[in-house]
Design a protein around this motif. Structure first.
Motif, PDB file in Angstrom:
ATOM      1  N   MET A 136      -2.838 -21.875  47.410  1.00 31.61           N
ATOM      2  CA  MET A 136      -1.645 -21.859  48.051  1.00 31.61           C
ATOM      3  C   MET A 136      -1.411 -21.423  49.346  1.00 31.61           C
ATOM      4  N   ARG A 137      -0.512 -22.304  49.934  1.00 33.08           N
ATOM      5  CA  ARG A 137       0.085 -21.983  51.255  1.00 33.08           C
ATOM      6  C   ARG A 137       1.636 -21.723  51.449  1.00 33.08           C
ATOM      7  N   PRO A 138       1.749 -20.505  51.264  1.00 30.79           N
ATOM      8  CA  PRO A 138       3.429 -19.956  51.097  1.00 30.79           C
ATOM      9  C   PRO A 138       4.366 -20.347  52.183  1.00 30.79           C
ATOM     10  N   VAL A 167      -3.115 -14.573  36.868  1.00 28.05           N
ATOM     11  CA  VAL A 167      -3.177 -15.540  37.805  1.00 28.05           C
ATOM     12  C   VAL A 167      -3.708 -15.257  39.140  1.00 28.05           C
ATOM     13  N   GLU A 168      -4.732 -15.956  39.489  1.00 32.05           N
ATOM     14  CA  GLU A 168      -5.486 -15.816  40.658  1.00 32.05           C
ATOM     15  C   GLU A 168      -4.758 -16.748  41.899  1.00 32.05           C
ATOM     16  N   ILE A 169      -4.719 -16.329  42.860  1.00 36.19           N
ATOM     17  CA  ILE A 169      -4.351 -17.118  44.136  1.00 36.19           C
ATOM     18  C   ILE A 169      -5.371 -16.895  45.391  1.00 36.19           C
ATOM     19  N   LEU A 170      -5.761 -18.284  45.868  1.00 38.02           N
ATOM     20  CA  LEU A 170      -6.334 -18.177  46.799  1.00 38.02           C
ATOM     21  C   LEU A 170      -5.387 -18.676  48.031  1.00 38.02           C
ATOM     22  N   VAL A 171      -5.320 -18.265  49.167  1.00 34.64           N
ATOM     23  CA  VAL A 171      -4.664 -18.785  50.358  1.00 34.64           C
ATOM     24  C   VAL A 171      -5.842 -19.345  51.141  1.00 34.64           C
ATOM     25  N   TYR A 172      -5.708 -20.530  52.115  1.00 34.18           N
ATOM     26  CA  TYR A 172      -6.908 -21.117  52.968  1.00 34.18           C
ATOM     27  C   TYR A 172      -6.159 -21.550  53.969  1.00 34.18           C
ATOM     28  N   ARG A 173      -7.185 -22.110  54.795  1.00 29.41           N
ATOM     29  CA  ARG A 173      -7.161 -22.507  56.136  1.00 29.41           C
ATOM     30  C   ARG A 173      -6.731 -24.080  56.168  1.00 29.41           C
ATOM     31  N   LEU A 174      -5.781 -24.461  56.833  1.00 32.23           N
ATOM     32  CA  LEU A 174      -5.448 -25.829  56.776  1.00 32.23           C
ATOM     33  C   LEU A 174      -6.206 -26.607  57.671  1.00 32.23           C
ATOM     34  N   ALA A 193       2.188 -15.086  48.832  1.00 28.36           N
ATOM     35  CA  ALA A 193       1.570 -15.776  47.810  1.00 28.36           C
ATOM     36  C   ALA A 193       1.828 -15.036  46.494  1.00 28.36           C
ATOM     37  N   ALA A 194       1.781 -13.639  46.588  1.00 30.01           N
ATOM     38  CA  ALA A 194       2.281 -12.539  45.733  1.00 30.01           C
ATOM     39  C   ALA A 194       3.655 -12.821  45.246  1.00 30.01           C
ATOM     40  N   LYS A 195       4.405 -12.795  46.180  1.00 30.38           N
ATOM     41  CA  LYS A 195       5.878 -12.803  45.854  1.00 30.38           C
ATOM     42  C   LYS A 195       6.351 -14.129  45.196  1.00 30.38           C
ATOM     43  N   LEU A 196       5.742 -15.258  45.685  1.00 34.63           N
ATOM     44  CA  LEU A 196       5.923 -16.631  45.062  1.00 34.63           C
ATOM     45  C   LEU A 196       5.475 -16.583  43.583  1.00 34.63           C
ATOM     46  N   SER A 197       4.252 -15.814  43.298  1.00 36.72           N
ATOM     47  CA  SER A 197       3.666 -16.201  42.072  1.00 36.72           C
ATOM     48  C   SER A 197       4.470 -15.133  41.041  1.00 36.72           C
ATOM     49  N   VAL A 198       5.052 -14.072  41.409  1.00 38.12           N
ATOM     50  CA  VAL A 198       5.530 -13.112  40.717  1.00 38.12           C
ATOM     51  C   VAL A 198       7.261 -13.502  40.309  1.00 38.12           C
ATOM     52  N   GLY A 199       7.729 -14.339  41.471  1.00 36.59           N
ATOM     53  CA  GLY A 199       8.873 -15.445  40.938  1.00 36.59           C
ATOM     54  C   GLY A 199       8.615 -16.414  40.174  1.00 36.59           C
ATOM     55  N   ALA A 200       7.542 -16.833  39.930  1.00 35.66           N
ATOM     56  CA  ALA A 200       6.995 -17.923  38.853  1.00 35.66           C
ATOM     57  C   ALA A 200       6.803 -17.360  37.620  1.00 35.66           C
ATOM     58  N   GLY A 201       6.903 -15.972  37.221  1.00 40.47           N
ATOM     59  CA  GLY A 201       6.797 -15.122  36.202  1.00 40.47           C
ATOM     60  C   GLY A 201       5.478 -14.514  35.938  1.00 40.47           C
ATOM     61  N   ALA A 202       4.534 -14.446  36.965  1.00 38.33           N
ATOM     62  CA  ALA A 202       3.218 -14.056  36.685  1.00 38.33           C
ATOM     63  C   ALA A 202       3.261 -12.573  36.533  1.00 38.33           C
TER      64      ALA A 202
END
Length: 299
Positions: A136-138, A167-174, A193-202
């Motif tokens: 994810m790149r929020p 739900v595992e999220i990895l942010v990364y370098r573009l 990324a945590a906020k978006l994931s929780v918003g998705a129901g995680a």
């Protein structure tokens, strides 16, 4: 807060320490695990699937069975390890649903799902819970993005199956982004990324250490009551212990550790593997459990 169902709470009880902290030994890696088996006569690339499966079984036998839970993959480890009886009855089993690698579309990374692996498959493999990785790149993705829709869909499917999903999220370098630019925004990426994931129901998160106590507290706030565990990301054990202690002091609910525990304890030789897992990796797991339970709060 995204509330756990009774079945999900029952699964959560299988992956926590006596003090109520999540603690999972991660052994779902494939190529990364081969890479550290340097005693292979023709080099790590020559490690066979059978040898890799044997190494994973020994991680369960000599390491994970001494903790709450193990994370395994359905490509190499399962169902073989379950059928062999290596996993103790009181050791929780988390099944990884993601395949190795990722696809790139318009400069963004997208996870690959293991072919044919569904929430029902996880149950059939003996899993107490599932884990799925998303990149994810929020700052480039929002609540209407493909990645958020994928998270929401799988959370819904797992809930309907009565299966806890981590739900595992990895942010990364573009591409084209400098290391300095990425480092400067990294903490905020993890927070968002945590906020978006929780918003998705995680309902449970596995996240990178965001870099500081202040950032960890901000992740906890963004998670809005959803428990989150710190992943080890290949750092050495001493560094990870410090990261986990800081994260837990600032609201994290546990840790999921892989390479920080076993990366220098694997070998093609079963005898060498048993000795190193027992004398080197196991004390690390025990130390990690002790750090987690110094401030015990049920998740």
């Amino acid at each position: 807060m995204n509330e756990l169902t009774p079945l999900e709470r029952r699964a959560m009880s299988k992956i926590v320490t006596p003090g109520g902290r999540m603690l999972i030994v991660a052994a779902d890696q494939r190529n990364g695990m081969k890479a550290v088996m340097k005693d292979a006569p023709a080099g790590p690339g020559s490690v066979t699937l059978e040898q890799l499966a044997a190494a994973k079984a020994d991680i369960v036998k000599f390491l994970a069975n001494n903790g709450p839970a193990i994370l395994l993959d359905p490509e190499v480890a399962l169902p073989l390890i379950v059928e062999s009886g290596v996993i103790d009855s009181d050791t929780g089993l988390v099944v990884g649903m993601d395949a190795s690698g990722f696809d790139t579309v318009d400069g963004l990374q997208y996870t690959r799902f293991s072919t044919g692996v569904t929430p029902r498959t996880v149950r059939d493999l003996g899993g107490d819970a599932a884990k799925m990785l998303w990149y994810m790149r929020p700052d480039k993705q929002d609540a209407d993005s493909r990645v958020v829709a994928e998270i929401a869909d799988l959370v819904k499917a797992c809930t309907e199956e009565g299966l806890l999903l981590i739900v595992e999220i990895l942010v990364y370098r573009l591409e084209g982004e400098t290391e300095e630019e990425y480092k400067a925004i990294f903490p905020q990426l993890v927070i968002d990324a945590a906020k978006l994931s929780v918003g998705a129901g995680a309902k449970v998160l596995k996240l990178q250490y965001p870099g500081s106590a202040e950032a960890a507290a901000a992740v906890t706030a963004a998670a809005d009551g959803v428990p989150w565990a710190v992943l080890s990301a290949g750092v050495d054990h001493e560094t990870f212990i410090e990261q986990v202690a800081t994260a837990v002091e600032n609201g994290a609910s546990g840790a999921m550790a892989g390479r920080s525990l076993w990366k220098d304890s694997l070998a093609v030789s079963p005898e060498t593997r048993e000795e190193l897992l027992t004398t080197r990796a196991l004390p690390r797991l025990q130390e990690l459990a002790a750090v987690l339970d110094r401030s015990s709060v049920l998740v």
